[in-house]
Design an enzyme around this catalytic site. Structure first.
Site, short mmCIF file in Angstrom:
data_model
loop_
_atom_site.label_atom_id
_atom_site.label_comp_id
_atom_site.label_asym_id
_atom_site.label_seq_id
_atom_site.Cartn_x
_atom_site.Cartn_y
_atom_site.Cartn_z
N GLU A 84 0.84 -1.15 -0.05
CA GLU A 84 0.04 0.24 0.02
C GLU A 84 1.01 1.20 -0.23
O GLU A 84 1.81 1.45 0.83
CB GLU A 84 -0.72 0.08 1.18
CG GLU A 84 -1.96 -0.97 1.31
CD GLU A 84 -2.68 -1.06 2.71
OE1 GLU A 84 -3.77 -1.69 2.71
OE2 GLU A 84 -2.38 -0.57 3.49
N CYS A 85 0.43 2.20 -0.88
CA CYS A 85 1.24 3.43 -0.97
C CYS A 85 2.61 3.53 -0.64
O CYS A 85 3.34 3.21 -1.68
CB CYS A 85 0.37 4.46 0.08
SG CYS A 85 0.51 6.21 -0.09
N GLY A 86 3.24 3.74 0.43
CA GLY A 86 4.56 3.58 0.45
C GLY A 86 5.44 2.38 0.06
O GLY A 86 6.43 2.47 -0.47
#
Length: 453
Positions: free
Chosen positions: A331-333
């Site tokens: 997720e994301c990072g």
């Protein structure tokens, strides 16, 4: 279940400082279970530091009312808490709609029938503070505002005048007031406060917040409000599927300065499905653990890109893990880390695209995504809710929609239309999500991990 919800008239009124201070002060003699309204990883890290108990998120965009009650009950039961303290998000009534409660603190207050304390930025206010309280109380009579805290008062004289105005004109008790003090504010970063995991000095700051609360607020009044909490409606709904992977698996989760954005119940859902969690650090460890699957949450890899890039053995071990078709969910990072680079510093390279930090926010929204292809966490045809908040972008150079698992129905994702880069058995997206939004997440992920052993 004795409880209280602290909320503000808007953002920036001092909710986190005051709420965390109350948690810290009351934790001296009581077991406190903390909760945070909305999609937030950072404020809960402060709660954890104050109470020593993992904080939990409550969100009416992610959860039904029955799931909100179940999540609250789970937290109180797991920690054997004496009291539950809930920190709101933004202003009491702010959500995704101008006219209904979805995504708002008010929705949580009503689902839990929780007494509310309203925090006001009292700078330059006296009678107007009373007007604000009257307005907040009258907008929705189902919200039980049982006390007010006045933040940023100029002096004791200012506090006493404002207290008198609120108590006489708004017929609401004032629990205390906090004098303006820049020394108690916390450093900010592009995604908000600095996560507590990063800084030892935050422990000292939270101690100071606790002392500030003890000196300036009526803790007995707060305790009395919690002790007189009215019953919660006895209707509940599970927040993850009762389907259960029977076989044991091991799942690696990075947790360090760079990666620390995880919802507590996502971890618990994996453990319910017989997963043993192996924590590790992509910064400090040489290679990832010997596991069946990898779950990389969000965080601040862009801040620690140099350290991450220099750890070549770790980068190679994660790349090999993906190449060997083991399931990875990011997720994301985690998405940024799995790309070719972060700000031109080499990273894992599962995906041949650059990721980079930008000056302007690229995505800040609740999201709705439709699953276009099977993934390790969701099957084709599923639709699920989540959220995104990123000051970064991925320079996608391809032109094939089949590179993506998710089509965005609400939110930005990677391209504005698609998210969830899919390669091997690895899926990575800008969407953060909670098990309540996709109850089969943990079952699917652990079952995929077992099937790929």
């Amino acid at each position: 279940m004795k409880r209280i919800l602290l909320t503000g008239t808007g953002s920036g009124v001092g909710k986190t400082t005051i709420t965390t201070g109350i948690m810290k002060a009351l934790s001296k003699e009581h077991k406190i279970q903390s909760f945070k309204v909305g999609p937030d990883y950072i404020d809960p890290s402060y709660h954890n530091c104050a109470t020593g108990v993992p904080s939990r998120n409550l969100d009416s965009f992610f959860m039904t009312e029955k799931q909100i009650r179940q999540s609250f009950k789970n937290g109180m039961t797991e920690s054997k808490a004496d009291y539950g303290i809930i920190e709101g998000v933004r202003g009491l009534y702010e959500g995704i709609s101008p006219v209904n409660d979805i995504g708002s603190t008010a929705s949580i207050a009503k689902a839990l029938n929780a007494p509310v304390i309203l925090i006001i930025n009292s700078r330059s206010l006296v009678r107007s503070a009373a007007a604000m309280v009257i307005g907040f109380k009258s907008l929705d009579p189902q919200i039980n505002i049982e006390g007010v805290i006045l933040n940023n008062v100029k002096s004791n004289k200012h506090y006493l005048k404002t207290k008198e105005a609120v108590e006489k004109l708004a017929d609401t008790p004032v629990i205390g007031g906090i004098v303006r003090d820049k020394s108690i504010t916390m450093e900010q970063r592009h995604l908000g406060l600095i996560p507590a995991v990063e800084q030892d000095r935050i422990k000292g700051l939270i101690e100071k917040w606790g002392e500030l609360v003890e000196d300036n607020l009526d803790l007995d009044m707060i305790m009395n409000i919690m002790n007189n909490s009215q019953p919660i409606k006895d209707e509940y709904e599970p927040i993850w599927s009762e389907n259960k992977t029977k076989q044991k698996t091991k799942i690696a989760i990075p947790f360090d300065e760079a990666f620390n954005f995880y919802y507590q119940e996502n971890i618990e859902a994996l453990e319910y499905n017989n997963a043993k969690i192996e924590y590790f650090s992509p910064i400090h460890d040489e290679t990832m653990p010997d596991v069946d699957a990898l779950y990389i949450g969000g965080g601040y890899p862009e801040i620690f890109k140099k350290e991450l890039s220099q750890n070549k053995k770790m980068l190679n071990s994660i790349k090999q893990f993906s190449d060997d078709n083991h399931p990875i969910y990011a997720e994301c990072g985690g998405l940024m880390y799995l790309c070719k680079s972060i700000d031109n510093l080499p990273t894992v390279g599962v995906y041949p695209y650059k990721s980079m930090l930008t000056k302007k926010v690229q995505g800040l929204s609740y999201t709705i995504a439709h699953v276009e292809q099977d993934t390790p966490i969701l099957k084709k045809g599923t639709e699920y809710h989540g959220h995104e908040f990123h000051y970064s972008k991925v320079e996608y150079k391809g032109s094939n929609k089949n590179d993506f698992a998710f089509k965005m129905k609400r939110g930005v994702g990677i391209t504005g239309e698609y998210d969830g880069l899919l390669k091997n058995n690895t899926v990575a997206s800008y969407i953060h999500t909670h098990t309540a939004c996709l109850p089969e997440f943990a079952y699917n992920f652990t079952q995929t991990a077992y099937d790929n052993e």
